[in-house]
Design an enzyme around this catalytic site. Structure first.
Site, PDB file in Angstrom:
ATOM      1  N   GLU A  33       0.831  -1.210   0.000  1.00 24.00           N
ATOM      2  CA  GLU A  33       0.000   0.000   0.000  1.00 24.00           C
ATOM      3  C   GLU A  33       0.868   1.262   0.000  1.00 24.00           C
ATOM      4  OE1 GLU A  33      -3.957  -0.415   2.524  1.00 24.00           O
ATOM      5  OE2 GLU A  33      -2.295  -1.577   3.368  1.00 24.00           O
ATOM      6  N   PHE A  34       1.938   1.196   0.805  1.00 22.14           N
ATOM      7  CA  PHE A  34       2.836   2.348   0.870  1.00 22.14           C
ATOM      8  C   PHE A  34       3.433   2.638  -0.504  1.00 22.14           C
ATOM      9  CE2 PHE A  34       6.891   4.429   1.371  1.00 22.14           C
ATOM     10  CZ  PHE A  34       6.596   5.446   2.274  1.00 22.14           C
ATOM     11  N   SER A  80      35.145  15.124  20.335  1.00 20.36           N
ATOM     12  CA  SER A  80      35.278  13.692  20.619  1.00 20.36           C
ATOM     13  C   SER A  80      34.768  13.439  22.027  1.00 20.36           C
ATOM     14  CB  SER A  80      36.739  13.283  20.621  1.00 20.36           C
ATOM     15  OG  SER A  80      37.252  13.220  19.357  1.00 20.36           O
ATOM     16  N   LEU A  81      34.877  12.197  22.437  1.00 17.70           N
ATOM     17  CA  LEU A  81      34.507  11.859  23.806  1.00 17.70           C
ATOM     18  C   LEU A  81      35.721  11.273  24.498  1.00 17.70           C
ATOM     19  CD1 LEU A  81      31.090  10.041  23.267  1.00 17.70           C
ATOM     20  CD2 LEU A  81      31.431  12.246  24.394  1.00 17.70           C
ATOM     21  N   GLU A 111      23.302   6.872  27.729  1.00 14.89           N
ATOM     22  CA  GLU A 111      22.864   6.429  26.405  1.00 14.89           C
ATOM     23  C   GLU A 111      23.819   5.363  25.934  1.00 14.89           C
ATOM     24  OE1 GLU A 111      22.930   9.942  23.870  1.00 14.89           O
ATOM     25  OE2 GLU A 111      22.286  11.084  25.620  1.00 14.89           O
ATOM     26  N   LYS A 113      26.437   3.942  23.183  1.00 14.21           N
ATOM     27  CA  LYS A 113      27.337   4.532  22.197  1.00 14.21           C
ATOM     28  C   LYS A 113      27.143   3.744  20.909  1.00 14.21           C
ATOM     29  CE  LYS A 113      32.019   6.355  21.887  1.00 14.21           C
ATOM     30  NZ  LYS A 113      32.416   5.940  20.548  1.00 14.21           N
ATOM     31  N   ASP A 115      27.717   2.583  17.179  1.00 13.73           N
ATOM     32  CA  ASP A 115      28.965   2.440  16.452  1.00 13.73           C
ATOM     33  C   ASP A 115      28.732   2.620  14.955  1.00 13.73           C
ATOM     34  OD1 ASP A 115      31.620   2.082  16.350  1.00 13.73           O
ATOM     35  OD2 ASP A 115      31.587  -0.094  16.523  1.00 13.73           O
ATOM     36  N   GLU A 170      24.311   9.387  14.782  1.00 15.35           N
ATOM     37  CA  GLU A 170      25.208   8.389  14.236  1.00 15.35           C
ATOM     38  C   GLU A 170      24.480   7.643  13.120  1.00 15.35           C
ATOM     39  OE1 GLU A 170      28.043   8.630  15.915  1.00 15.35           O
ATOM     40  OE2 GLU A 170      29.184   6.836  15.402  1.00 15.35           O
ATOM     41  N   TYR A 222      21.268  11.937  19.092  1.00 15.60           N
ATOM     42  CA  TYR A 222      21.535  12.072  20.516  1.00 15.60           C
ATOM     43  C   TYR A 222      21.803  13.481  21.012  1.00 15.60           C
ATOM     44  CZ  TYR A 222      26.186  11.625  18.510  1.00 15.60           C
ATOM     45  OH  TYR A 222      27.284  11.774  17.729  1.00 15.60           O
ATOM     46  N   LYS A 309      33.782   2.235  27.536  1.00 16.21           N
ATOM     47  CA  LYS A 309      33.888   1.279  26.429  1.00 16.21           C
ATOM     48  C   LYS A 309      33.767  -0.155  26.926  1.00 16.21           C
ATOM     49  CE  LYS A 309      35.438   3.818  22.796  1.00 16.21           C
ATOM     50  NZ  LYS A 309      35.860   3.581  21.470  1.00 16.21           N
ATOM     51  N   CYS A 403      41.503 -28.105  -5.122  1.00 12.69           N
ATOM     52  CA  CYS A 403      40.117 -27.800  -4.800  1.00 12.69           C
ATOM     53  C   CYS A 403      39.489 -28.991  -4.077  1.00 12.69           C
ATOM     54  CB  CYS A 403      39.349 -27.504  -6.087  1.00 12.69           C
ATOM     55  SG  CYS A 403      37.593 -27.292  -5.829  1.00 12.69           S
ATOM     56  N   CYS A 406      36.735 -30.547  -6.650  1.00 13.09           N
ATOM     57  CA  CYS A 406      37.008 -31.122  -7.967  1.00 13.09           C
ATOM     58  C   CYS A 406      38.489 -31.482  -8.146  1.00 13.09           C
ATOM     59  CB  CYS A 406      36.559 -30.164  -9.072  1.00 13.09           C
ATOM     60  SG  CYS A 406      37.619 -28.723  -9.236  1.00 13.09           S
ATOM     61  N   CYS A 421      39.796 -21.813  -7.343  1.00 12.15           N
ATOM     62  CA  CYS A 421      39.768 -23.019  -8.160  1.00 12.15           C
ATOM     63  C   CYS A 421      39.496 -22.562  -9.583  1.00 12.15           C
ATOM     64  CB  CYS A 421      38.669 -23.962  -7.696  1.00 12.15           C
ATOM     65  SG  CYS A 421      38.333 -25.250  -8.908  1.00 12.15           S
ATOM     66  N   CYS A 427      33.813 -27.559 -11.917  1.00  6.81           N
ATOM     67  CA  CYS A 427      33.790 -27.646 -10.461  1.00  6.81           C
ATOM     68  C   CYS A 427      32.333 -27.497  -9.991  1.00  6.81           C
ATOM     69  CB  CYS A 427      34.670 -26.519  -9.918  1.00  6.81           C
ATOM     70  SG  CYS A 427      34.851 -26.522  -8.141  1.00  6.81           S
TER      71      CYS A 427
HETATM   72  P1  AMP Z   1      35.194   8.806  19.725  1.00  2.02           P
HETATM   73  O1  AMP Z   1      35.094   8.730  18.223  1.00  2.02           O
HETATM   74  O2  AMP Z   1      35.631   7.536  20.359  1.00  2.02           O
HETATM   75  O3  AMP Z   1      35.895  10.029  20.205  1.00  2.02           O
HETATM   76  O4  AMP Z   1      33.696   8.948  20.237  1.00  2.02           O
HETATM   77  C1  AMP Z   1      32.954  10.077  19.946  1.00  2.02           C
HETATM   78  C2  AMP Z   1      31.881   9.719  18.978  1.00  2.02           C
HETATM   79  O5  AMP Z   1      30.956   8.816  19.552  1.00  2.02           O
HETATM   80  C3  AMP Z   1      31.043  10.886  18.613  1.00  2.02           C
HETATM   81  O6  AMP Z   1      31.634  11.634  17.577  1.00  2.02           O
HETATM   82  C4  AMP Z   1      29.769  10.270  18.173  1.00  2.02           C
HETATM   83  O7  AMP Z   1      29.807  10.080  16.766  1.00  2.02           O
HETATM   84  C5  AMP Z   1      29.780   8.867  18.776  1.00  2.02           C
HETATM   85  N1  AMP Z   1      28.591   8.561  19.577  1.00  2.02           N
HETATM   86  C6  AMP Z   1      27.888   7.417  19.454  1.00  2.02           C
HETATM   87  N2  AMP Z   1      26.849   7.394  20.296  1.00  2.02           N
HETATM   88  C7  AMP Z   1      26.873   8.560  20.975  1.00  2.02           C
HETATM   89  C8  AMP Z   1      26.025   9.120  21.975  1.00  2.02           C
HETATM   90  N3  AMP Z   1      24.962   8.465  22.465  1.00  2.02           N
HETATM   91  N4  AMP Z   1      26.352  10.343  22.439  1.00  2.02           N
HETATM   92  C9  AMP Z   1      27.419  11.020  21.960  1.00  2.02           C
HETATM   93  N5  AMP Z   1      28.249  10.533  21.002  1.00  2.02           N
HETATM   94  C10 AMP Z   1      27.988   9.307  20.512  1.00  2.02           C
HETATM   95 ZN    ZN Z   2      37.007 -26.904  -7.923  1.00  2.00          ZN
END
Ligand code: AMP
Ligand code: ZN
Length: 664
Positions: A33-34, A80-81, A111, A113, A115, A170, A222, A309, A403, A406, A421, A427
């Site tokens: 439908e969407f 950064s953190l 929160e 983190k 990745d 992120e 975030y 971490k 292989c 074969c 192979c 094969c």
């Molecule tokens: P780092 O790259 O280890 O210095 O970590 C910092 C990065 O963590 C930030 O640039 C964010 O992209 C990421 N990150 C992921 N989750 C969070 C969150 N809940 N709050 C703040 N930063 C976050």
């Molecule tokens: Zn093979």
């Protein structure tokens, strides 16, 4: 309702459905439908370009190509953190905070983190105007066109939002979407991606936004930065962002004591494996914005936040046996068969060993006690050997030279990590793999025939390549195991129906190495028939946009092989489409060959998308921003003045819609 109102209402409705589906995970209508509603909107927008809206849900399908990502200075720096790896570190940090803030009670928002790749998105008057990567924290790349294709990123906000702000988050790839992408890559004969994080961050810099649109990316938010946002705590910030339509994970928790923070950290250290996406830690933030301001920043990170971490989970187990798998393209993958062991919430029995170098580097042997880790990768990997536990009669691993299927001698070309192979046509897993690829959904999509039946038909000697499928008869099929009258008929019919599949998909189905769906489309458009492609030289092929040496060589090799030529000629006899249909050809020319067009504004007789298609169908290229490489700026009504100024300053011809149509 007049047309404009209908279009607006439809956009509104689709926006709500998008939000329900991608942000709340609670769809209220079916995907079908969407799609139908989205098609309706696309059609209406095409008929009425005067109602163009850069925030329309139809933008999500992408299509803009960015050759060069502009550098943009962040209005607010992206920090950064600081990291902590132990409870003690985290407790020390909290003590420092408490000391700095005096007696005031401090609460924290915890929160996860996420990745992935960080992003900063600017909204003005409720509309997404720009998305910029983190870069070095001071300036990043403008990836707006790509970010707009991510369905959980709102293009238009709802509720009571501030006039202007940046929101940070992120970009991630959830595990299931990542796994699907890899299945497809394997089906295309390509190496699977290593981990979701790198793939997510690589996606942001893809030039073709329609490829980004196809990736199941998500954006988890975030942080909001800006003046006069009216927000006083971190936790409130998350709630507000959610109200305005952003995807903000609900696992965040407001904690009033150090103990509560620790409980959160310990809970998620154990339970993170049940999440749909990767997390590598917890981010603890002082809740009050006023407190945050008092604490301020060091040279690289806020003093009011700390990342804790998680340790990558690792276990010891015994490696029982190394076996070898042969893929559709003949690539050999060594597999470690392990004594089953519990790791990161699942029982692990196998781990990938990647290739011979990896085994040699770590000196991994059968019988060894090995160290297995599940990091960002989905398949666990062996990161080391406990040599002290090595059995006395242990011998170094001899990588196979033949292989396993074969017994052909394996080859390894310089620069390639994998052994292959070379017995492509003798094969078994390569033969059946090629046929399975041919019938797969994105290739010929043959109904009534599945992967296991292909293996059975091959074993029974009924097929040896995909062209043989067209000679199968009901009488041959009936004696086979589990083959009823009806299923035999369906199979024969399904194969017969596949002659209607258009050329570009046939080209993909042929299984030429490195020729995936997109490359097949490009080649089909450039060469128009298999006969033309067959005689193309490497030099000619690389002159086609986005075709590199590796693909060109592979195409040339493919058509030099008499087996392939024979299969293609048998497909031709059966009526399979080996050239673009007359209808497709009719509208295509080369008159714009080599010229790049930037399209801007609203047009009278065609929609923007139609205009872009006309450019491409006539051999031109569509650019997303004006640069010295732009050939023409096609200017419609309501074109932004900055584009005009830029084009004029670079001396780029500005043409009208009429003038453009006259060119073709
Ligand atoms: P780092 O790259 O280890 O210095 O970590 C910092 C990065 O963590 C930030 O640039 C964010 O992209 C990421 N990150 C992921 N989750 C969070 C969150 N809940 N709050 C703040 N930063 C976050
Ligand atoms: Zn093979």
């Amino acid at each position: 309702m007049n047309i404009e109102e209908t279009i607006k209402a439809l956009r509104e409705e689709l926006r709500d459905h998008n939000y329900n589906y991608y942000v709340l995970d609670k769809p209220t209508i079916s995907d079908y439908e969407f799609d139908m509603k989205l098609k309706d909107l696309q059609a209406l927008e095409a008929q009425h370009p005067e109602f163009y809206d850069e925030s329309s849900p139809t933008i999500r399908v992408g299509g803009m190509v960015t050759k060069h990502f502009e550098t943009v200075v962040h209005e607010h720096r992206m920090y950064s953190l600081d990291n902590s790896y132990s409870k003690e570190d985290l407790e020390d940090w909290e003590k420092r905070i408490q000391r700095n803030l005096g007696d005031a009670p401090v609460s924290y928002t915890c929160e996860l983190k996420y990745d992935g790749a960080s992003i900063s998105i600017t909204y003005e008057h409720g509309k997404l105007v720009r998305a910029v990567t983190r870069g070095d924290g001071f300036q990043g790349d403008d990836v707006t066109t790509n970010i707009k294709t991510i369905k959980s990123v709102p293009l238009q906000l709802k509720g009571d939002y501030p006039e202007k702000f940046d929101i940070r988050g992120e970009i991630i790839l959830p595990f299931d979407g990542f796994a699907k992408m890899n299945e497809e890559r394997i089906a295309n004969g390509e190496e699977p991606y290593m981990n979701p994080r790198n793939t997510a961050s690589g996606s942001l810099k893809l030039q073709d936004s329609s490829l980004v649109a196809q990736r199941p990316l998500e954006c988890l938010l975030y942080s909001i930065v800006g003046r006069n946002t009216g927000i006083s705590t971190q936790f409130e910030m998350l709630e507000k962002a959610r109200e305005w339509g952003f995807k903000v994970p609900t696992v965040a928790k407001l904690c009033h004591s150090t103990q509560e923070v620790m409980d959160f950290v310990e809970y998620w250290d154990v339970n993170r494996h049940s999440l749909p996406y990767e997390t590598d830690g917890v981010v603890v933030k002082v809740n009050s914005i006023q407190h945050q301001e008092e604490l301020g920043y060091t040279a690289k990170s806020p003093r009011w936040a700390m990342a804790y971490k998680f340790k990558a989970e690792q276990v010891y187990t015994v490696l029982n046996e190394i076996t070898y798998q042969v893929g559709r393209t003949g690539a050999i993958t060594p597999v470690a068969n392990l004594q089953p062991v519990l790791l990161a919430g699942t029982t692990v029995k196998r781990a990938s060993l990647h290739n011979a170098d990896q085994i040699e580097k770590l000196d991994i042997r059968e019988g060894d006690t090995v160290f297995v880790e599940k990091g960002g990768e989905i398949i666990p990997k062996i990161i080391g050997v406990d040599v002290s536990k090595r059995p006395t009669d242990s011998k170094p691993t001899q990588y196979i030279s033949e292989c396993p299927e074969c017994h052909t001698a394996l080859i390894r070309t310089p620069g390639d990590a994998k052994h292959y192979c070379p017995n492509e046509y003798g094969c078994p897993p390569q033969i059946t793999g090629r046929i399975q690829h041919y019938i797969s959904r994105k290739a010929m999509d043959i109904e009534g025939l599945g992967g296991e039946t292909v293996e059975l038909l091959f074993k029974e000697g009924l097929i040896n390549d995909y062209a043989d499928l067209y000679d199968l008869t009901k009488e041959q099929l009936l004696p086979l195991e589990r083959m009823a009258e009806k299923s035999a008929e369906n199979l024969v019919q399904g194969v017969a129906d596949s002659v209607k599949v258009p050329f570009e998909r046939v080209l993909f189905a042929l299984g030429i190495r490195y020729v995936g769906e997109t490359v097949a489309k490009k080649l089909a458009k450039a060469y128009k028939s298999v006969d033309a492609l067959m005689v193309a030289t490497k030099e000619e092929l690389v002159s086609v946009d986005e075709i590199g040496d590796r693909i060109a060589e592979s195409v040339v090799d493919f058509f030099q092989n008499p087996k392939n030529l024979d299969a293609v000629s048998r497909l031709r006899q059966k009526g399979v489409q080996l050239e673009l249909s007359a209808e497709k050809l009719e509208n295509q020319t080369d008159v714009l060959q080599g010229a790049t067009f930037v399209v801007s504004g609203v047009f009278e007789t065609v929609s923007r998308d139609e205009l872009k298609k006309l450019i491409e169908d006539n051999g031109g290229k569509v650019g997303s921003s004006i640069s010295s490489k732009t050939g023409y700026l096609v200017a419609g009504d309501k074109m932004g003045p900055s584009k005009r100024t830029k084009a004029e300053s670079l001396g780029i011809p500005i043409i009208t819609e009429k003038e453009f149509l006259a060119m073709i």
